[in-house]
Design a protein around this motif. Structure first.
Motif, PDB file in Angstrom:
ATOM      1  N   THR A 151       0.827  -1.213   0.000  1.00 55.77           N
ATOM      2  CA  THR A 151       0.000   0.000   0.000  1.00 55.77           C
ATOM      3  C   THR A 151       0.855   1.254   0.000  1.00 55.77           C
ATOM      4  O   THR A 151       0.570   2.213  -0.715  1.00 55.77           O
ATOM      5  N   SER A 152       1.919   1.267   0.795  1.00 55.47           N
ATOM      6  CA  SER A 152       2.768   2.466   0.862  1.00 55.47           C
ATOM      7  C   SER A 152       3.463   2.721  -0.472  1.00 55.47           C
ATOM      8  O   SER A 152       3.592   3.872  -0.903  1.00 55.47           O
ATOM      9  N   ALA A 153       3.899   1.648  -1.151  1.00 55.37           N
ATOM     10  CA  ALA A 153       4.530   1.821  -2.462  1.00 55.37           C
ATOM     11  C   ALA A 153       3.525   2.358  -3.478  1.00 55.37           C
ATOM     12  O   ALA A 153       3.876   3.180  -4.337  1.00 55.37           O
ATOM     13  N   LEU A 154       2.275   1.907  -3.375  1.00 59.77           N
ATOM     14  CA  LEU A 154       1.242   2.395  -4.289  1.00 59.77           C
ATOM     15  C   LEU A 154       0.924   3.861  -4.016  1.00 59.77           C
ATOM     16  O   LEU A 154       0.802   4.668  -4.951  1.00 59.77           O
ATOM     17  N   ILE A 155       0.805   4.236  -2.743  1.00 59.46           N
ATOM     18  CA  ILE A 155       0.518   5.628  -2.393  1.00 59.46           C
ATOM     19  C   ILE A 155       1.624   6.550  -2.905  1.00 59.46           C
ATOM     20  O   ILE A 155       1.357   7.673  -3.348  1.00 59.46           O
ATOM     21  N   ALA A 156       2.866   6.071  -2.886  1.00 57.26           N
ATOM     22  CA  ALA A 156       3.988   6.881  -3.371  1.00 57.26           C
ATOM     23  C   ALA A 156       3.914   7.141  -4.868  1.00 57.26           C
ATOM     24  O   ALA A 156       4.624   8.006  -5.384  1.00 57.26           O
ATOM     25  N   SER A 157       3.038   6.398  -5.566  1.00 56.11           N
ATOM     26  CA  SER A 157       2.830   6.627  -6.993  1.00 56.11           C
ATOM     27  C   SER A 157       1.553   7.404  -7.266  1.00 56.11           C
ATOM     28  O   SER A 157       1.228   7.653  -8.430  1.00 56.11           O
ATOM     29  N   VAL A 158       0.848   7.779  -6.209  1.00 52.08           N
ATOM     30  CA  VAL A 158      -0.447   8.435  -6.364  1.00 52.08           C
ATOM     31  C   VAL A 158      -0.452   9.847  -5.792  1.00 52.08           C
ATOM     32  O   VAL A 158      -1.048  10.764  -6.367  1.00 52.08           O
ATOM     33  N   ASP A 159       0.242  10.056  -4.664  1.00 48.73           N
ATOM     34  CA  ASP A 159       0.199  11.346  -3.968  1.00 48.73           C
ATOM     35  C   ASP A 159       1.604  11.910  -3.849  1.00 48.73           C
ATOM     36  O   ASP A 159       2.502  11.258  -3.303  1.00 48.73           O
ATOM     37  N   ASP A 160       1.806  13.136  -4.349  1.00 44.98           N
ATOM     38  CA  ASP A 160       3.148  13.726  -4.358  1.00 44.98           C
ATOM     39  C   ASP A 160       3.484  14.483  -3.082  1.00 44.98           C
ATOM     40  O   ASP A 160       4.519  15.159  -3.018  1.00 44.98           O
ATOM     41  N   ARG A 161       2.651  14.344  -2.053  1.00 48.72           N
ATOM     42  CA  ARG A 161       2.930  15.035  -0.791  1.00 48.72           C
ATOM     43  C   ARG A 161       3.773  14.197   0.162  1.00 48.72           C
ATOM     44  O   ARG A 161       4.077  14.639   1.279  1.00 48.72           O
ATOM     45  N   ILE A 162       4.157  13.004  -0.247  1.00 48.97           N
ATOM     46  CA  ILE A 162       5.004  12.147   0.577  1.00 48.97           C
ATOM     47  C   ILE A 162       6.469  12.530   0.353  1.00 48.97           C
ATOM     48  O   ILE A 162       6.950  12.552  -0.779  1.00 48.97           O
ATOM     49  N   GLN A 163       7.174  12.861   1.442  1.00 50.53           N
ATOM     50  CA  GLN A 163       8.588  13.233   1.321  1.00 50.53           C
ATOM     51  C   GLN A 163       9.491  12.015   1.155  1.00 50.53           C
ATOM     52  O   GLN A 163      10.541  12.099   0.519  1.00 50.53           O
ATOM     53  N   ALA A 164       9.116  10.883   1.758  1.00 54.98           N
ATOM     54  CA  ALA A 164       9.949   9.685   1.687  1.00 54.98           C
ATOM     55  C   ALA A 164       9.065   8.465   1.856  1.00 54.98           C
ATOM     56  O   ALA A 164       8.041   8.511   2.550  1.00 54.98           O
ATOM     57  N   VAL A 165       9.480   7.355   1.242  1.00 53.77           N
ATOM     58  CA  VAL A 165       8.700   6.116   1.342  1.00 53.77           C
ATOM     59  C   VAL A 165       9.652   4.953   1.571  1.00 53.77           C
ATOM     60  O   VAL A 165      10.711   4.858   0.951  1.00 53.77           O
ATOM     61  N   ILE A 166       9.270   4.057   2.500  1.00 50.77           N
ATOM     62  CA  ILE A 166      10.114   2.916   2.863  1.00 50.77           C
ATOM     63  C   ILE A 166       9.239   1.661   2.948  1.00 50.77           C
ATOM     64  O   ILE A 166       8.806   1.267   4.033  1.00 50.77           O
ATOM     65  N   PRO A 167       8.952   1.001   1.826  1.00 49.51           N
ATOM     66  CA  PRO A 167       8.226  -0.277   1.893  1.00 49.51           C
ATOM     67  C   PRO A 167       9.101  -1.346   2.554  1.00 49.51           C
ATOM     68  O   PRO A 167      10.269  -1.510   2.202  1.00 49.51           O
ATOM     69  N   ASN A 168       8.515  -2.055   3.508  1.00 51.24           N
ATOM     70  CA  ASN A 168       9.241  -3.062   4.280  1.00 51.24           C
ATOM     71  C   ASN A 168       8.646  -4.437   3.951  1.00 51.24           C
ATOM     72  O   ASN A 168       7.450  -4.643   4.099  1.00 51.24           O
ATOM     73  N   VAL A 169       9.461  -5.367   3.520  1.00 50.53           N
ATOM     74  CA  VAL A 169       9.048  -6.701   3.031  1.00 50.53           C
ATOM     75  C   VAL A 169       7.762  -6.600   2.204  1.00 50.53           C
ATOM     76  O   VAL A 169       6.755  -7.229   2.506  1.00 50.53           O
ATOM     77  N   PRO A 170       7.784  -5.807   1.115  1.00 49.22           N
ATOM     78  CA  PRO A 170       6.550  -5.566   0.374  1.00 49.22           C
ATOM     79  C   PRO A 170       6.221  -6.686  -0.613  1.00 49.22           C
ATOM     80  O   PRO A 170       7.105  -7.349  -1.157  1.00 49.22           O
ATOM     81  N   VAL A 171       4.923  -6.880  -0.843  1.00 48.14           N
ATOM     82  CA  VAL A 171       4.428  -7.630  -1.996  1.00 48.14           C
ATOM     83  C   VAL A 171       4.070  -6.587  -3.054  1.00 48.14           C
ATOM     84  O   VAL A 171       3.443  -5.582  -2.745  1.00 48.14           O
ATOM     85  N   VAL A 172       4.457  -6.812  -4.303  1.00 54.11           N
ATOM     86  CA  VAL A 172       4.131  -5.840  -5.356  1.00 54.11           C
ATOM     87  C   VAL A 172       3.438  -6.487  -6.554  1.00 54.11           C
ATOM     88  O   VAL A 172       2.876  -5.798  -7.393  1.00 54.11           O
ATOM     89  N   ALA A 173       3.465  -7.821  -6.636  1.00 52.15           N
ATOM     90  CA  ALA A 173       2.780  -8.541  -7.713  1.00 52.15           C
ATOM     91  C   ALA A 173       2.004  -9.690  -7.070  1.00 52.15           C
ATOM     92  O   ALA A 173       2.466 -10.839  -7.048  1.00 52.15           O
ATOM     93  N   PRO A 174       0.813  -9.398  -6.504  1.00 51.65           N
ATOM     94  CA  PRO A 174       0.083 -10.406  -5.729  1.00 51.65           C
ATOM     95  C   PRO A 174      -0.240 -11.667  -6.519  1.00 51.65           C
ATOM     96  O   PRO A 174      -0.268 -12.760  -5.950  1.00 51.65           O
ATOM     97  N   ASP A 175      -0.498 -11.545  -7.825  1.00 52.82           N
ATOM     98  CA  ASP A 175      -0.849 -12.734  -8.604  1.00 52.82           C
ATOM     99  C   ASP A 175       0.311 -13.726  -8.621  1.00 52.82           C
ATOM    100  O   ASP A 175       0.102 -14.945  -8.557  1.00 52.82           O
ATOM    101  N   ARG A 176       1.551 -13.248  -8.677  1.00 53.45           N
ATOM    102  CA  ARG A 176       2.698 -14.151  -8.656  1.00 53.45           C
ATOM    103  C   ARG A 176       2.889 -14.760  -7.269  1.00 53.45           C
ATOM    104  O   ARG A 176       3.281 -15.920  -7.132  1.00 53.45           O
TER     105      ARG A 176
END
Length: 394
Positions: free
Chosen positions: A264-289
């Motif tokens: 979710t945090s990685a997705l928000i970083a592609s949607v809202d430009d008000r985030i100064q920094a983003v740190i996804p921790n053990v993220p899933v990014v391709a749920p189908d795989r």
């Protein structure tokens, strides 16, 4: 400072220009930890996959009832086509419209235990979600979720605030504030000068609908379309949180999250430009795989697709709707940091590498642990602290 929960401080490291280390490049001690933690993660993954399979079963009944199968299959294919077409535009403004009005927030002091853990002032906040389902065909259903449509968060604030704020998004089923505060060593960051906000994902914690057998049940209980709309609402409601923080005077916001929260945090970083920094921790990014490896849930997914005659390519195209790999990041490269565990088998490190490649090979840190045993957590907490200090505090 040391984290509140002691963990082995076996060092990890930043990835090289080639990516994550090969097994032969690890020390004997690191290989031992990676292998043993991977075995433990497979057992945990099977337990969670079994729970997800039980969650999916009621939704599959129409697919096996002869009189309902045709209508249900047609509806599912139409929904998949809707999200696939939206994903194909790669336009985050179309997929994730911004809230139209700022939230009207209710705030009250949290319990004394929370204030003792934080070492400062803690408030529980809530407000009505303004989310409308992206798919018009699902709007009535989404409006009917009474508890889910009330947004909840916990805000740790310094008395002289507002301060630069670190926001945390929890993982699947991991919504308790106390658990997250301790697991992510948030008192460390609070004492370092940050205000802290813990955001509750849709269908979790106080947002779980009545009768939900566990926190997070509704996230996967309503098929693919239900998951897509839950992700859309997660993004929408967090953007309302940003509106609230800005209203209180916060001008610098960093975002981190674990697992589903990392996604979710990685997705928000592609949607809202008000985030100064983003740190996804053990993220899933391709749920189908990822689901392909989650037995027995993967077998139910294949059976459902077979019964509904769903095309695999259509499913993959629709899945890109909520994937951060489908959108360009709005956070500058020097303010992106990805953290992964080499022994993680719920969100395998290959998932984090996919995000690293998509994010122009930004800062990338690994630790020799699994999804829940973050061996070397003190090491990556220090890495996060150094990473954030330069632009969160002048």
């Amino acid at each position: 400072m040391e984290p509140p929960i002691p963990v082995p401080d076996v060092p990890g490291a930043d990835a090289t220009a080639r990516g994550l280390p090969r097994r032969a490049e690890l020390t004997l001690w690191q290989r031992l930890i990676v292998d043993s933690s991977a075995v433990a993660d497979i057992a945990l993954r099977t337990s969670i996959a079994s729970l997800l399979a039980a969650t999916m079963l009621p939704g599959m009944l129409p697919a096996v009832v002869p009189g309902l199968r045709g209508n249900r299959s047609r509806d599912e294919r139409e929904q998949l086509r809707f999200y696939a077409e939206l994903a194909a535009t790669q336009d985050p403004t179309a997929s994730f419209p911004a809230p139209r009005t700022p939230p009207r927030v209710s705030s009250r002091p949290a319990n004394p235990i929370a204030e003792r853990i934080a070492g400062g002032h803690v408030y529980n906040i809530r407000f009505a979600s303004s989310f409308e389902a992206v798919n018009p065909a699902l709007r009535d259903r989404c409006r009917s979720y009474e508890r889910n449509n009330v947004v909840h968060a916990q805000h740790w604030r310094h008395p002289d605030g507002p301060r630069p704020t670190l926001c945390l998004i929890h993982g699947f089923m991991g919504s308790p504030y106390l658990l997250n505060g301790l697991f992510f060593s948030l008192p460390w960051f609070y004492r370092c000068g940050y205000d802290v906000l813990l955001y509750t994902l849709p269908f979790h914690g106080a947002r779980a609908e009545k009768g939900s057998p566990f926190s997070g049940y509704g996230f996967f209980a309503n098929g693919f379309a239900g998951f897509a709309e839950a992700m859309a609402q997660a993004v929408h409601d967090f953007r309302s949180i940003i509106d609230y923080l800005e209203h209180t005077g916060v001008d610098r916001i960093a975002l981190t999250g674990m697992s589903l929260g990392g996604y979710t945090s990685a997705l928000i970083a592609s949607v809202d430009d008000r985030i100064q920094a983003v740190i996804p921790n053990v993220p899933v990014v391709a749920p189908d795989r990822t689901v392909d490896e989650w037995f027995p849930a993967n077998q139910l997914v294949r059976l459902r697709n077979l019964l509904s005659r769903t095309d695999a390519d259509l499913v993959a195209a629709a899945t890109r709707f909520s994937s951060p790999l489908n959108y360009a990041p709005l956070v500058p490269k020097e303010r992106r940091l990805i953290i992964t565990g080499l022994g993680d088998r719920l969100a395998p490190p290959e998932q984090a590498e996919l995000l690293w490649e998509h994010w122009d090979r930004c800062a990338f840190h690994w630790f020799p642990g699994n999804h829940v045993l973050h061996v070397s957590q003190p090491d990556y907490l220090r890495r996060m602290t150094r990473f954030l200090r330069g632009f969160m505090f002048d």
